[in-house]
Write a protein that holds these residues in place. Structure first.
Motif, PDB file in Angstrom:
ATOM      1  N   SER A   1       2.928  24.226   0.731  1.00 36.22           N
ATOM      2  CA  SER A   1       4.044  24.275  -0.234  1.00 36.22           C
ATOM      3  C   SER A   1       5.112  25.298   0.078  1.00 36.22           C
ATOM      4  O   SER A   1       6.222  25.271  -0.017  1.00 36.22           O
ATOM      5  CB  SER A   1       3.751  23.918  -1.581  1.00 36.22           C
ATOM      6  OG  SER A   1       3.036  25.005  -2.034  1.00 36.22           O
TER       7      SER A   1
ATOM      8  N   ASP B   1       8.871  25.144   0.946  1.00 36.07           N
ATOM      9  CA  ASP B   1       9.932  25.730   0.269  1.00 36.07           C
ATOM     10  C   ASP B   1      10.796  26.334   1.190  1.00 36.07           C
ATOM     11  O   ASP B   1      11.973  26.440   1.027  1.00 36.07           O
ATOM     12  CB  ASP B   1       9.264  26.481  -0.838  1.00 36.07           C
ATOM     13  CG  ASP B   1       8.485  25.924  -2.017  1.00 36.07           C
ATOM     14  OD1 ASP B   1       8.981  24.753  -1.992  1.00 36.07           O
ATOM     15  OD2 ASP B   1       7.860  26.647  -2.459  1.00 36.07           O
TER      16      ASP B   1
ATOM     17  N   LYS C   1       1.993  15.176  -9.016  1.00 43.12           N
ATOM     18  CA  LYS C   1       3.321  14.769  -8.129  1.00 43.12           C
ATOM     19  C   LYS C   1       4.181  13.754  -8.767  1.00 43.12           C
ATOM     20  O   LYS C   1       3.640  12.705  -8.996  1.00 43.12           O
ATOM     21  CB  LYS C   1       2.454  14.202  -6.810  1.00 43.12           C
ATOM     22  CG  LYS C   1       3.390  13.843  -5.793  1.00 43.12           C
ATOM     23  CD  LYS C   1       4.570  14.578  -5.265  1.00 43.12           C
ATOM     24  CE  LYS C   1       5.544  13.979  -4.480  1.00 43.12           C
ATOM     25  NZ  LYS C   1       6.906  14.952  -4.198  1.00 43.12           N
TER      26      LYS C   1
ATOM     27  N   ARG D   1       3.973  18.011  -2.276  1.00 43.50           N
ATOM     28  CA  ARG D   1       4.339  18.072  -3.692  1.00 43.50           C
ATOM     29  C   ARG D   1       5.773  18.293  -3.993  1.00 43.50           C
ATOM     30  O   ARG D   1       6.429  17.919  -4.857  1.00 43.50           O
ATOM     31  CB  ARG D   1       3.388  19.059  -4.274  1.00 43.50           C
ATOM     32  CG  ARG D   1       3.333  19.060  -5.884  1.00 43.50           C
ATOM     33  CD  ARG D   1       2.259  19.544  -6.625  1.00 43.50           C
ATOM     34  NE  ARG D   1       1.044  19.188  -6.404  1.00 43.50           N
ATOM     35  CZ  ARG D   1      -0.053  19.549  -5.564  1.00 43.50           C
ATOM     36  NH1 ARG D   1       0.295  20.805  -4.578  1.00 43.50           N
ATOM     37  NH2 ARG D   1      -1.309  19.066  -5.398  1.00 43.50           N
ATOM     38  N   PRO D   2       6.286  19.375  -3.272  1.00 44.75           N
ATOM     39  CA  PRO D   2       7.879  19.715  -3.315  1.00 44.75           C
ATOM     40  C   PRO D   2       8.452  18.955  -2.232  1.00 44.75           C
ATOM     41  O   PRO D   2       9.760  18.515  -2.678  1.00 44.75           O
ATOM     42  CB  PRO D   2       7.774  21.184  -3.168  1.00 44.75           C
ATOM     43  CG  PRO D   2       6.799  21.541  -2.057  1.00 44.75           C
ATOM     44  CD  PRO D   2       5.575  20.618  -2.565  1.00 44.75           C
TER      45      PRO D   2
END
Length: 623
Positions: free
Chosen positions: A31, A35, A217, A270-271
């Motif tokens: 992640s 990001d 999620k 997840r992001p």
């Protein structure tokens, strides 16, 4: 312009960390790496908004009858949203479909059209985005927005359905005192107070919550946004209650599999994975999925056969997302020194496609299927006993295909330093996988599927030199003992638009390992349920070599037979006629070309097996 601050804020130089580059080069990345990519993507979107503003300023009156849809009002509202609710602004900006719309709108302003909507409807989507953002931020406003065939999209919120006598018109979106209304020419839609609920004339965006606590999620099941599909927009396609329930369960199960078997990918998703646009189910073992580089975080996927297949699909498509994000920062390939903008592009064999692919597309496939191989490598040991053979087969097939293609492009002159780093890192990782043990049966089936796909591709897309084919025809007619050496020259790549379904041997292998005694064995061609499968293919999969030889030969003796039947005949001959089998499995394009020339010149072709045996007396050095 009204949106100057919204477009110019926070633009900075982006550089991935060394650890992030290394992780992405290996096809991995958690992640934190995603990001970094998202931060760069945000700046890219802001730059695209700036480019859109410049384009709209130049277009002026060319926007035509949509003058009531004011970009200035949209910019002003977006600026208010960014100042008062920056998290809402970013959420709308980073919605995958905002990126897709921006890309298509900019291309439309430059003269390329991907849909039949007027220019003002395409560019007016900016007002729809502003209205959605303003409503989510709780601002009071009134905004004129486009109506697309009776639908008013409010991205990230939902869409209103209004009566419309024309395909393209306008509506008024009014937000005040916490109430949101959409006024069409013939009526009003009142959006429910809870905007996540649907109501009369209003379809809310469906959201799915997966996992819990640190593993939670959230994902949008996107069926409404016109820019959820590419390369052109589409109207909403609503799921039934049963379809929604099925998708929710499959996604929950797939997420659980990823958390267990590919935790790093789950952490990255997840992001980074924001929406999934469902489409109807396809044939078994042939799921459809897709992503677009401009729609970072979005996946389009057909209803899967099972949760493991869906998990593999999510990994596959998110690999594309990661690589696309990396390529937005730095290119992996450069233009060939001797190729101008209009010259032909070099094309390659891609073992996951029917068509020849350019180098950039090939790299995308390598990267995506490296992720698929990584997933099946672990999942095959976690799957239940009944599913494990299929998982072993998938791992064996995709590691083989990725490995061979990595060797094909390694050291290519058009790779940039970053491109070379990615290829070498993936070779390093894939070399580890090639040493892994796979059960003999699944390993053999994977090898057969890989070789068959390549041979079918050759039969369709490669052409021996025309002069050599003519010489071979004359030699055959004179009764010479062997074909001319000229036939061994490098063939020419001539893409065949009729080439389809080169994966049939892999599909049949999946039936064989998942249903060894299944109904597929008792039907001539899976009752027509598998496109591209001929009766000979099923007979071959059942081990009936004599029956398969007869079926393939019958096809090839007449006109209009399947090109791929040459490959099937080669596999069916493998037990007894080594020269013919070797020729047809390695160079089927030679048999096809000579037979076609014989038929064109005399009105009839040669016996396929005899012709293949004769051609097999020539050289068979791998090319």
């Amino acid at each position: 312009m009204a949106g100057e601050s919204a477009i110019s804020a926070d633009l900075s130089f982006h550089q991935l960390s060394a650890s992030g580059v290394r992780a992405l080069a290996l096809g991995e990345g958690d992640s934190d790496v995603v990001d970094e990519l998202l931060a760069a993507e945000r700046s890219r979107r802001l730059l695209m908004l700036r480019a859109l503003d410049d384009g709209l300023s130049r277009s002026g009156p060319a926007l035509g009858s949509g003058a009531a849809v004011s970009p200035d009002e949209a910019w002003a509202l977006l600026e208010r949203v960014q100042k008062q609710s920056p998290e809402v602004f970013d959420d709308v900006l980073m919605c995958p479909h905002t990126g897709m719309w921006l890309s298509l709108a900019l291309r439309r302003l430059r003269g390329t059209s991907y849909e039949d909507a007027p220019l003002w409807v395409v560019t007016g989507h900016l007002s729809a985005l502003a209205a959605a953002a303003g409503a989510r931020a709780g601002l009071d406003f009134s905004m004129t927005v486009p109506v697309r065939r009776g639908v008013v999209p409010l991205p990230t919120l939902g869409c209103a359905v209004v009566e419309a006598s024309e395909p393209w018109s306008t509506a008024q979106v009014i937000c005040g005192d916490g109430a949101l209304r959409v006024l069409g020419a013939r009526g009003e839609v009142a959006v429910p107070a809870d905007r996540q609920e649907s109501g009369p004339g209003w379809h809310a965006v469906r959201r799915v919550a997966l996992g819990s606590k640190s593993h939670a999620k959230r994902l949008v099941l996107e069926e409404l946004d016109p820019y959820r599909t590419f390369p052109r927009p589409s109207e909403p396609t609503l799921m039934t209650a049963a379809e929604e329930a099925s998708w929710r369960k499959l996604l929950a199960d797939a997420w659980g599999i990823l958390l267990r078997d590919d935790a790093e990918s789950a952490d990255a998703m997840r992001p980074g994975l924001m929406s999934l646009a469902p489409v109807s189910a396809r044939e078994r073992f042939r799921p459809y999925s897709g992503t677009a580089g401009d729609a970072f975080g979005s996946v389009t996927a057909s209803h899967p056969d099972d949760a493991a297949q869906l998990a593999a699909t999510l990994v596959h498509e998110f690999q594309h997302t990661k690589l696309g994000g990396l390529m937005h920062l730095e290119a992996l390939t450069r233009q060939a020194p001797d190729q101008d903008q209009t010259g032909p592009e070099e094309l390659f064999y891609a073992p996951w496609r029917d068509d020849p692919r350019p180098l950039g597309g090939l790299l995308q496939g390598i990267y995506a299927f490296a992720g698929v191989a990584r997933f099946w490598r672990v999942h095959r040991h976690a799957a239940d006993a009944a599913y494990a053979p299929l998982a072993h087969f998938e791992f064996a097939l995709w590691r083989t295909q990725v490995w061979s293609t990595l060797h094909l492009v390694a050291g290519h002159e058009r790779l940039t330093p970053l491109g070379r780093s990615v290829i070498e890192a993936l070779r390093e990782r894939c070399a580890e996988w090639m040493a892994d043990e796979v059960p003999d049966r699944e390993l053999e089936l994977a090898g057969e599927a890989a070789a068959d796909h390549r041979a079918r591709w050759r039969a369709h897309h490669l052409r021996p030199p025309a002069a050599a084919v003519d010489e071979a025809v004359r030699a055959w007619q004179r009764g010479e003992s062997r074909p001319p050496a000229a036939l061994e020259a490098e063939p020419e790549l001539v893409p065949d638009p009729e080439g389809r379904h080169f994966d049939v041997t892999a599909i049949l292998a999946r039936y064989r390992v998942s249903e060894p005694e299944g109904a597929w064995r008792r039907t001539a061609a899976l009752a027509g349920g598998v496109k591209g499968v001929d009766p000979g293919d099923v007979l071959l999969a059942r081990g009936d070599l004599a029956g398969a030889r007869h079926a393939y030969a019958a096809q090839l003796s007449g006109e209009g037979g399947s090109v791929a039947a040459w490959v099937g005949l080669g596999r069916a001959l493998a037990a007894g006629q080594d020269a013919a089998a070797r020729l047809l499995c390695r160079y089927p394009e030679r048999a096809r070309a000579v037979q076609d020339a014989l038929r064109a010149g005399t009105g009839h072709g040669a016996d396929p097996a005899r012709l293949a045996e004769w051609l097999g007396r020539g050289g068979t050095t791998e090319r």
